[in-house]
Design a protein around this motif. Structure first.
Motif, PDB file in Angstrom:
ATOM      1  N   TYR A  47      88.624 100.566  43.969  1.00 32.21           N
ATOM      2  CA  TYR A  47      88.813  99.999  45.298  1.00 32.21           C
ATOM      3  C   TYR A  47      90.218 100.349  45.755  1.00 32.21           C
ATOM      4  CZ  TYR A  47      84.734  96.901  45.907  1.00 32.21           C
ATOM      5  OH  TYR A  47      83.471  96.385  46.099  1.00 32.21           O
ATOM      6  N   THR A  55      90.191  95.991  52.716  1.00 30.37           N
ATOM      7  CA  THR A  55      89.859  96.648  51.454  1.00 30.37           C
ATOM      8  C   THR A  55      88.675  97.585  51.672  1.00 30.37           C
ATOM      9  OG1 THR A  55      88.335  94.904  50.750  1.00 30.37           O
ATOM     10  CG2 THR A  55      90.650  94.677  50.093  1.00 30.37           C
ATOM     11  N   ASP A  56      88.536  98.563  50.780  1.00 31.80           N
ATOM     12  CA  ASP A  56      87.416  99.498  50.902  1.00 31.80           C
ATOM     13  C   ASP A  56      87.057 100.018  49.517  1.00 31.80           C
ATOM     14  OD1 ASP A  56      86.665 102.114  53.352  1.00 31.80           O
ATOM     15  OD2 ASP A  56      85.386 100.935  52.028  1.00 31.80           O
ATOM     16  N   LYS A  57      85.801 100.465  49.393  1.00 30.90           N
ATOM     17  CA  LYS A  57      85.297 100.942  48.112  1.00 30.90           C
ATOM     18  C   LYS A  57      85.796 102.349  47.822  1.00 30.90           C
ATOM     19  CE  LYS A  57      81.030  98.271  48.503  1.00 30.90           C
ATOM     20  NZ  LYS A  57      79.553  98.308  48.598  1.00 30.90           N
ATOM     21  N   PRO A  61      82.799 101.396  42.587  1.00 28.70           N
ATOM     22  CA  PRO A  61      83.074  99.983  42.876  1.00 28.70           C
ATOM     23  C   PRO A  61      82.107  98.980  42.245  1.00 28.70           C
ATOM     24  CG  PRO A  61      81.871 100.990  44.680  1.00 28.70           C
ATOM     25  CD  PRO A  61      82.123 102.088  43.674  1.00 28.70           C
ATOM     26  N   ASN A  62      80.962  99.454  41.745  1.00 32.87           N
ATOM     27  CA  ASN A  62      79.940  98.516  41.274  1.00 32.87           C
ATOM     28  C   ASN A  62      80.444  97.685  40.101  1.00 32.87           C
ATOM     29  OD1 ASN A  62      78.238  99.481  43.218  1.00 32.87           O
ATOM     30  ND2 ASN A  62      77.113 100.831  41.836  1.00 32.87           N
ATOM     31  N   TYR A  64      82.686  95.253  40.447  1.00 32.52           N
ATOM     32  CA  TYR A  64      84.053  94.803  40.723  1.00 32.52           C
ATOM     33  C   TYR A  64      84.161  94.234  42.142  1.00 32.52           C
ATOM     34  CZ  TYR A  64      84.850  98.179  36.937  1.00 32.52           C
ATOM     35  OH  TYR A  64      84.795  98.879  35.762  1.00 32.52           O
ATOM     36  N   ASN A  65      85.153  93.378  42.317  1.00 32.90           N
ATOM     37  CA  ASN A  65      85.490  92.888  43.641  1.00 32.90           C
ATOM     38  C   ASN A  65      86.995  92.802  43.775  1.00 32.90           C
ATOM     39  OD1 ASN A  65      83.132  92.235  45.350  1.00 32.90           O
ATOM     40  ND2 ASN A  65      82.554  90.989  43.593  1.00 32.90           N
TER      41      ASN A  65
END
Lengths: 114, 109
Positions: A47, A55-57, A61-62, A64-65
């Protein structure tokens, strides 16, 4: 001027547990990034953020946040940890976009999921 | 898909000689290319950035070339020293950069 700091340095998680990797920079940089580096592999962008509240991927990204409530902090959240998330995680920051400006990296967090 | 290739095998160079590392890329026309150094257990450290309209860039003992026709960058360390031993990462991109896997360089005393 500490640059980019990351905590913790090491962590072992059990499958299904959650945790937050902390990242702080004191250079007043707008851009911040999270990468993971698997053994013998290059850095993969998870990210990124171009400023507080944005924020952006990245590429991977899978699982995670992230959030960016302040300029200084960019925490990475792992929900339901899986063995595939075993890696070294690096946070980085830059004044402008990553391609045109120096990225400053933190020392990394080594995460093992068992 | 975009691909960056760096020599996966370690490069052994005698102290005092010039070390040359290669970064090739395909399916991509990046505007910028960067080189980073990474020591074991540490985060990468920025070394040089070169733009697509620049053929060559120098910084002290370091020299980088960027050939957009060959889709290749060469990274040179002249008068190499054991302290130059590290992994060197190539990174390229436009709005965001992607990294190669890196090449391990060993300078032998």
């Amino acid at each position: 001027n500490a640059g980019v700091t990351q905590t913790p340095k090491f962590r072992i998680l059990k499958i299904g547990q959650s945790m937050t990797l902390q990242c702080t920079q004191d250079m007043n940089h707008n851009y911040m990034y999270w990468y993971r580096q698997d053994p013998g592999m290059g850095l993969k962008l998870i990210y990124y953020s171009v400023g507080a509240g944005i924020t952006d991927k990245g590429e991977v990204p899978n699982g995670y946040n992230v959030s960016r409530s302040t300029t200084e902090d960019f925490p990475l959240r792992l929900e339901l940890a899986a063995p595939s998330q075993t890696s070294v995680y690096f946070c980085a920051s830059s004044s402008r976009g990553s391609s045109t400006d120096t990225q400053y990296f933190g020392p990394g967090t080594r995460l093992t999921v068992l | 898909s975009q691909k960056i290739e760096q020599n996966s095998e370690a490069l052994n160079i005698q102290e005092g000689k010039t070390a040359t590392l290669t970064c090739n890329y395909t399916n991509y026309s990046p505007a910028y290319l960067q080189w980073y150094r990474q020591d074991p257990g540490r985060g990468p450290v920025f070394l040089l950035l070169i733009r697509e309209n620049e053929k060559e860039k120098r910084k002290e003992r370091l020299k980088v070339t960027f050939d957009t026709t060959l889709k290749q960058s060469l990274f040179h360390i002249t008068a190499s020293q054991p302290a130059d031993s590290a992994t060197y990462l190539c990174a390229l991109g436009d709005d965001k950069i992607i990294f190669g896997k890196g090449t391990r360089l060993h300078i032998l005393p």
